[in-house]
Design an enzyme around this catalytic site. Sequence first.
Site, PDB file in Angstrom:
ATOM      1  N   ASN A 260       9.814  -6.275   3.965  1.00 57.64           N
ATOM      2  CA  ASN A 260       9.215  -5.737   4.974  1.00 57.64           C
ATOM      3  C   ASN A 260       9.185  -6.446   6.279  1.00 57.64           C
ATOM      4  OD1 ASN A 260       7.663  -8.385   4.860  1.00 57.64           O
ATOM      5  ND2 ASN A 260       5.612  -7.374   4.887  1.00 57.64           N
TER       6      ASN A 260
ATOM      7  N   LYS B 104      10.422   0.028   2.323  1.00 58.45           N
ATOM      8  CA  LYS B 104      10.455  -1.275   1.913  1.00 58.45           C
ATOM      9  C   LYS B 104      11.659  -1.729   0.639  1.00 58.45           C
ATOM     10  CE  LYS B 104       5.929  -2.453   2.823  1.00 58.45           C
ATOM     11  NZ  LYS B 104       4.600  -3.406   2.136  1.00 58.45           N
TER      12      LYS B 104
HETATM   13  P1  NAP Z   1       3.046   2.554  -3.623  1.00 63.54           P
HETATM   14  O1  NAP Z   1       4.151   2.142  -3.814  1.00 63.54           O
HETATM   15  O2  NAP Z   1       2.635   4.101  -3.490  1.00 63.54           O
HETATM   16  O3  NAP Z   1       2.128   2.359  -4.718  1.00 63.54           O
HETATM   17  C1  NAP Z   1       0.842   2.461  -5.190  1.00 63.54           C
HETATM   18  C2  NAP Z   1       0.667   2.454  -6.714  1.00 63.54           C
HETATM   19  O4  NAP Z   1      -0.796   2.799  -6.992  1.00 63.54           O
HETATM   20  C3  NAP Z   1       1.403   3.598  -7.406  1.00 63.54           C
HETATM   21  O5  NAP Z   1       2.704   3.157  -7.959  1.00 63.54           O
HETATM   22  C4  NAP Z   1       0.461   4.263  -8.570  1.00 63.54           C
HETATM   23  O6  NAP Z   1       0.736   3.364  -9.780  1.00 63.54           O
HETATM   24  C5  NAP Z   1      -0.855   3.712  -8.081  1.00 63.54           C
HETATM   25  N1  NAP Z   1      -1.469   5.104  -7.451  1.00 63.54           N
HETATM   26  C6  NAP Z   1      -1.173   5.843  -6.871  1.00 63.54           C
HETATM   27  N2  NAP Z   1      -2.145   7.094  -6.465  1.00 63.54           N
HETATM   28  C7  NAP Z   1      -3.156   6.772  -7.590  1.00 63.54           C
HETATM   29  C8  NAP Z   1      -4.450   7.503  -7.957  1.00 63.54           C
HETATM   30  N3  NAP Z   1      -4.449   8.348  -7.472  1.00 63.54           N
HETATM   31  N4  NAP Z   1      -4.906   6.785  -8.884  1.00 63.54           N
HETATM   32  C9  NAP Z   1      -4.637   5.714  -9.575  1.00 63.54           C
HETATM   33  N5  NAP Z   1      -3.497   5.069  -9.214  1.00 63.54           N
HETATM   34  C10 NAP Z   1      -2.790   5.589  -8.119  1.00 63.54           C
HETATM   35  O7  NAP Z   1       1.877   1.723  -2.497  1.00 63.54           O
HETATM   36  P2  NAP Z   1       1.926   0.478  -2.065  1.00 63.54           P
HETATM   37  O8  NAP Z   1       3.095   0.206  -0.960  1.00 63.54           O
HETATM   38  O9  NAP Z   1       2.278  -0.336  -3.178  1.00 63.54           O
HETATM   39  O10 NAP Z   1       0.659   0.424  -1.363  1.00 63.54           O
HETATM   40  C11 NAP Z   1      -0.463   0.114  -2.252  1.00 63.54           C
HETATM   41  C12 NAP Z   1      -1.798  -0.080  -1.389  1.00 63.54           C
HETATM   42  O11 NAP Z   1      -1.835  -1.236  -0.905  1.00 63.54           O
HETATM   43  C13 NAP Z   1      -1.811   0.851  -0.292  1.00 63.54           C
HETATM   44  O12 NAP Z   1      -3.226   1.050   0.061  1.00 63.54           O
HETATM   45  C14 NAP Z   1      -1.440   0.091   1.135  1.00 63.54           C
HETATM   46  O13 NAP Z   1      -2.323   0.189   2.135  1.00 63.54           O
HETATM   47  C15 NAP Z   1      -2.042  -1.312   0.293  1.00 63.54           C
HETATM   48  N6  NAP Z   1      -1.257  -2.327   0.987  1.00 63.54           N
HETATM   49  C16 NAP Z   1      -1.825  -3.288   1.719  1.00 63.54           C
HETATM   50  C17 NAP Z   1      -1.137  -4.615   2.324  1.00 63.54           C
HETATM   51  C18 NAP Z   1      -2.049  -5.374   3.036  1.00 63.54           C
HETATM   52  O14 NAP Z   1      -1.247  -5.966   4.092  1.00 63.54           O
HETATM   53  N7  NAP Z   1      -3.524  -5.377   3.108  1.00 63.54           N
HETATM   54  C19 NAP Z   1       0.137  -4.479   2.360  1.00 63.54           C
HETATM   55  C20 NAP Z   1       0.808  -3.725   1.403  1.00 63.54           C
HETATM   56  C21 NAP Z   1       0.101  -2.726   0.885  1.00 63.54           C
HETATM   57  P3  NAP Z   1       0.875   3.965 -11.203  1.00 63.54           P
HETATM   58  O15 NAP Z   1       1.776   5.337 -11.157  1.00 63.54           O
HETATM   59  O16 NAP Z   1       1.521   2.791 -11.998  1.00 63.54           O
HETATM   60  O17 NAP Z   1      -0.724   4.196 -11.694  1.00 63.54           O
END
Ligand code: NAP
Length: 412
Positions: A77, A56
């Site tokens: 996106n 992204k």
């Molecule tokens: P990302 O960039 O990998 O970010 C996820 C964040 O979650 C990380 O930066 C981290 O923040 C935290 N994290 C990761 N592993 C963790 C753990 N084990 N324990 C606690 N915190 C943790 O992912 P993203 O793209 O933002 O997506 C995040 C979630 O949103 C995913 O589940 C994705 O499927 C969902 N999503 C859904 C939609 C939808 O349309 N419904 C759209 C986009 C994303 P810290 O390091 O600051 O703790």
Amino acid sequence: MRCGLLGQKLGHSYSPYIHNFLGNYTYELFEIQPDELSDFLQNGDFSGLNVTIPYKKAVISFCHELSPVAAKTGAVNTIIRRKDGTLFGHNTDYFGFSSMLAQSGLSIKGKKVLVLGSGGASATVSSVLKDAGAQVIFISRTGDNNYQNLDRHQDASVIVNTTPVGMYPSNGDSPLNLDAFPSLEGVLDLIYNPARTALLMEAETRGIVAKNGLFMLVAQAAESAQWFTNTKISMDRIANIHSKLQAQMANIILIGMPGCGKTTIGKKLAEALGRKFVDSDELIEKTHKMSASNIIKNFGEKKFRQIETETLKRVSINSGIIIATGGGCVTQPENYNILHQNGTIYFLNRNLNALATEDRPLSQCNHLEDLYCERKQLYKDFSDYTIDNNQDIRSTVEAIMEQENSYENSCH
Ligand code: NAP
């Protein structure tokens, strides 16, 4: 018109299913490795793309122009290939989350909202929340506000989970528990698989708003489709597709007394709906090479219940299947969340004198009336609906299908 989803590892994606309802274009999955990204974006054969993890941000440098929303959130996106071949980048997650927030009915103006996680989705979500007047606090494992000092935020009104904690296949995990937040009005979780994460089920138990990310997924896809086709898509249409997808993804779970017809009805229902059927007792027998009744006879009921819970955990993380459970699964309270996380639970009620008792040791040892007295309330507590199974098989199957249809329609 050739569109699709760009990502590194796409696995099972719902996007092709959603886009199929949204417009007249082909929608493919493009699994591209980082060293292929540049060539794909410059020379790939596509008119429009959705972009997911981990690209992204990486795609931004290939876009000749960004929409104001993409520039503000620092994430793209959706990509459109313009007539001159150049790429335009936009972020429809902003609209997706705004729509999810609106659908939740939560009012956040002037309120404290905790955003869990600091990744890509977190940036977009916080942008929406701030624009709607919320006071946003990021909770990050490594930040100043973290999971060790949550007591600073007892006045939080809403929590938004943007971490992947609790997402399939890690069902049941939760980033925090809600005890620390007495003023909480709702939890929004971007995860949509499972339909109810442990965090959402805790919110449900407290009687506060609990919404998953499926509406966001559909709404962001719909805004992308608008860009692909230059055609407006109404909120009603988005809600309609969301309901269809929600119903397709939900498991149908049958509970009830031993011998009440769960397997028979489950198989017929699976046939009628074209879905997979799983009988938990049959699965236990296959895995342990011994029937449920022999496990109970040889090792006792307690051991059997442990095996049953493990089996239900394994089965219930699937989506869109029909599950017939053993009659006593309701005696273990932890089985409720396991079944509820992804499905609608139907209690098949059948007159005691019509129950089959052959090869059912618990039904034979205990008087059926006593067993029913013990469990009746549990069946009611576990179930979303009670279905009478005293008529013919077809009537029962139709009654469940009717309930499923009315549930789908009521979700609009
Ligand atoms: P990302 O960039 O990998 O970010 C996820 C964040 O979650 C990380 O930066 C981290 O923040 C935290 N994290 C990761 N592993 C963790 C753990 N084990 N324990 C606690 N915190 C943790 O992912 P993203 O793209 O933002 O997506 C995040 C979630 O949103 C995913 O589940 C994705 O499927 C969902 N999503 C859904 C939609 C939808 O349309 N419904 C759209 C986009 C994303 P810290 O390091 O600051 O703790």
